[in-house]
Design an enzyme around this catalytic site. Structure first.
Site, PDB file in Angstrom:
ATOM      1  CG  HIS A 120      -1.926 -42.101  20.868  1.00 35.89           C
ATOM      2  ND1 HIS A 120      -1.062 -41.090  20.493  1.00 35.89           N
ATOM      3  CD2 HIS A 120      -2.129 -41.938  22.198  1.00 35.89           C
ATOM      4  CE1 HIS A 120      -0.774 -40.353  21.556  1.00 35.89           C
ATOM      5  NE2 HIS A 120      -1.394 -40.849  22.609  1.00 35.89           N
ATOM      6  CG  ASP A 122      -1.759 -39.631  16.974  1.00 33.77           C
ATOM      7  OD1 ASP A 122      -1.876 -40.575  17.776  1.00 33.77           O
ATOM      8  OD2 ASP A 122      -2.504 -38.630  17.012  1.00 33.77           O
ATOM      9  CG  ASP A 155       1.183 -38.733  24.765  1.00 41.18           C
ATOM     10  OD1 ASP A 155       0.464 -39.689  24.436  1.00 41.18           O
ATOM     11  OD2 ASP A 155       0.789 -37.557  24.743  1.00 41.18           O
ATOM     12  CD  GLU A 189      -4.918 -39.278  22.505  1.00 42.22           C
ATOM     13  OE1 GLU A 189      -5.595 -38.963  23.499  1.00 42.22           O
ATOM     14  OE2 GLU A 189      -3.904 -38.660  22.166  1.00 42.22           O
ATOM     15  CD  GLU A 190      -1.449 -36.523  21.389  1.00 40.33           C
ATOM     16  OE1 GLU A 190      -2.200 -35.668  21.879  1.00 40.33           O
ATOM     17  OE2 GLU A 190      -0.656 -37.205  22.057  1.00 40.33           O
ATOM     18  CG  ASP A 216      -6.006 -45.862  25.649  1.00 41.29           C
ATOM     19  OD1 ASP A 216      -4.928 -46.002  25.044  1.00 41.29           O
ATOM     20  OD2 ASP A 216      -6.866 -45.015  25.317  1.00 41.29           O
ATOM     21  CG  HIS A 460       1.314 -33.103  24.691  1.00 42.68           C
ATOM     22  ND1 HIS A 460      -0.001 -32.744  24.514  1.00 42.68           N
ATOM     23  CD2 HIS A 460       1.357 -34.436  24.478  1.00 42.68           C
ATOM     24  CE1 HIS A 460      -0.715 -33.834  24.231  1.00 42.68           C
ATOM     25  NE2 HIS A 460       0.093 -34.864  24.203  1.00 42.68           N
TER      26      HIS A 460
HETATM   27 ZN   LIG Z   1      -1.414 -39.750  24.435  1.00 44.02          ZN
END
Ligand SMILES: [Zn+2]
Length: 487
Positions: A120, A122, A155, A189-190, A216, A460
């Site tokens: 992903h 995003d 990420d 995804e987030e 993934d 994050h």
């Molecule tokens: Zn992720």
């Protein structure tokens, strides 16, 4: 007589010790002979530049849909098209659910079920007030100190970009896969993946596609996992925990705080939470955990090795040890965390209502209904209402770590990361792969990102970054895996 008994006991103990020792010594390495493969000569400088540019697009998934930045997402997709021209020219490309891109590289053998590489692009927002704590601007894509810095470096833009680098490179070399390969770049995804991954999964299902495997984002190549262990460990997520929020609430008569009854809403709620904390769901050193530990056994200190080789004797001790460390505890059981608690509006008034939200992460051994039953049985209080909040989901099945795709992942790791044991492990977080449960049983969550203790807070968090050399290893790995799994 006493002498004979003591002698007998001594003999039994010696025999026991011998069994323990032999079993310990027999514990084997994760041995897999791989042929030395030459490094693929892709455009490494360009790859780093492209990753750096990818990080400059603020493709943020906000909780409030209104904050969605269309220009950032459109800009990123244009950037992909400009950066990977052959991939966009020679593969079948379609746009799914607004901003997700799905690519199909047809294989020469239609008998083989296709595989899919996904990720992903995003990212989560930078927490307001922490911008200054970043060593380099979070959307600057700075290349410095041997790292590429920015939100999404780990990420999961590195995941998306590295698979595209691999495809682009293989197209340049004239590689033709036998097995059809899909590549998906998801955009939400987030915030749950409902417009991206879920739509892709629905589309493939509608077309009757059965997938041989899915790879993934997921677990890393962990370094310095324990004091004294220098060997890195490549962990492949073969299972993913489930997720459940329960609201516990109590409604009692309120009143003045000067003459409190024996039972109050806050009191009931507190003791329920207390009971749950003191009576966790059972943790077990089961095959899933055993398979995680076994491949690294030869590098473990002797006592650990001894325990591992003799679970028949040491299982309870090991389970207790694992329970004491938060991340191993999370790997062996369903965990519960109280995250919100509410009740009361004034210091001299007994509130009529008190409520708490408990967040459960469900181990593949358990399920949503089982957890609810456990809560009821543990709190033993009919006055407490239990409400299941939306978005509950069961844990994944455990994917086969003997399936060909797992073995190809393992082989690809070993070709690029020498002397690295590969282990099937449980992924504690969540990924988009859960939307694909009906399309394949072979779901693997893995990124060959070298992660050291402390690095997980960068995901994050502040100072997200990926090593330049490590990113190049990721691309090598993706090339190797595509070749190993599609030829
Ligand atoms: Zn992720």
């Amino acid at each position: 007589m006493a002498k004979r008994i003591i002698g007998g006991i001594a003999l039994v103990l010696i025999a026991l010790a011998a069994v323990v020792l032999v079993r310990t010594l027999l514990l084997s390495y994760d041995l897999m002979e791989v042929e030395i493969v030459e490094r693929h000569n892709f455009d490494d400088e360009g790859a780093i530049e492209r990753l750096s540019t990818a990080l400059t697009y603020p493709t943020i998934s906000h909780q409030q849909p209104a904050a969605f930045d269309t220009a950032a997402f459109e800009g990123f997709l244009d950037f992909l098209e400009a950066s990977f021209p052959r991939m966009h020219e020679e593969l079948e490309v379609e746009r799914v659910g607004d901003y997700t891109k799905l690519y199909r590289w047809p294989g020469t053998n239609p008998e083989l079920n296709p595989g899919i590489l996904m990720g992903h692009y995003d990212v989560v927002p930078v927490e307001p007030g922490t911008e200054d704590q970043w060593s380099y601007a979070p959307f600057g894509g700075e290349i410095a100190e041997g790292f590429v810095w920015g939100r999404g470096a780990l990420d999961d833009k590195a995941g998306v970009l590295s698979s595209m680098e691999a495809v682009e490179y293989l197209l340049q070399t004239g590689y033709q896969p036998e097995r059809t390969l899909y590549v998906a770049a998801h955009h939400d995804e987030e915030v749950g993946g409902l417009n991206g991954a879920a739509q892709v999964a629905a589309l493939l299902k509608e077309r009757g596609v059965e997938l041989e495997f899915l790879v993934d984002e997921g677990l890393p190549v962990a370094e310095q996992i324990m004091e004294g262990i220098d060997t890195p460990l490549a962990m492949i997520g073969v299972a993913e925990k489930g997720f459940l929020n329960l609201e516990l609430s109590v409604n009692r008569e309120g009143g003045h705080a000067s003459m409190p009854p024996r039972q109050t809403s806050i009191g009931d709620l507190s003791s329920a939470i207390h009971h749950l904390k003191n009576n966790p769901m059972p943790g077990r050193f089961d095959d899933l955990v055993k398979n995680t530990f076994e491949p690294m056994a030869p590098d473990l200190p002797f006592v650990y090795r001894m325990g591992l080789a003799n679970l028949w004797l040491f299982r309870p001790i090991i389970e207790r040890e694992l329970t004491n460390i938060p991340h191993t505890n999370a790997a062996i059981r369903t965990t519960v965390a109280p995250t919100i608690i509410q009740g009361g509006i004034k210091e001299n008034v007994l509130p009529a209502r008190a409520s708490a939200i408990l967040n459960f992460r469900i181990h593949p051994r358990d399920d949503v209904d089982g957890v609810i039953q456990y809560v009821r049985d543990t709190i033993e209080n009919d006055e407490i209402m239990i409400r299941t909040m939306p978005r509950a989901r069961n844990p994944s099945v455990v994917s086969d770590h003997e399936a060909p795709a797992y073995q190809q992942l393992r082989q690809s790791v070993k070709e690029v990361f020498p002397n690295t044991p590969v282990t099937p492990s449980i992924f504690i977080a969540a990924s988009d792969s859960r939307h694909f449960r009906e399309l394949t049983r072979n779901i693997y969550r893995f990124r060959p990102i070298r992660a050291r203790p402390g690095d997980q807070t960068r995901i994050h968090g502040t100072d997200e970054r990926i090593g330049v050399d490590n990113y190049l290893e990721m691309v090598q790995f993706q090339i190797r895996f595509i070749i190993n799994s599609t030829s």
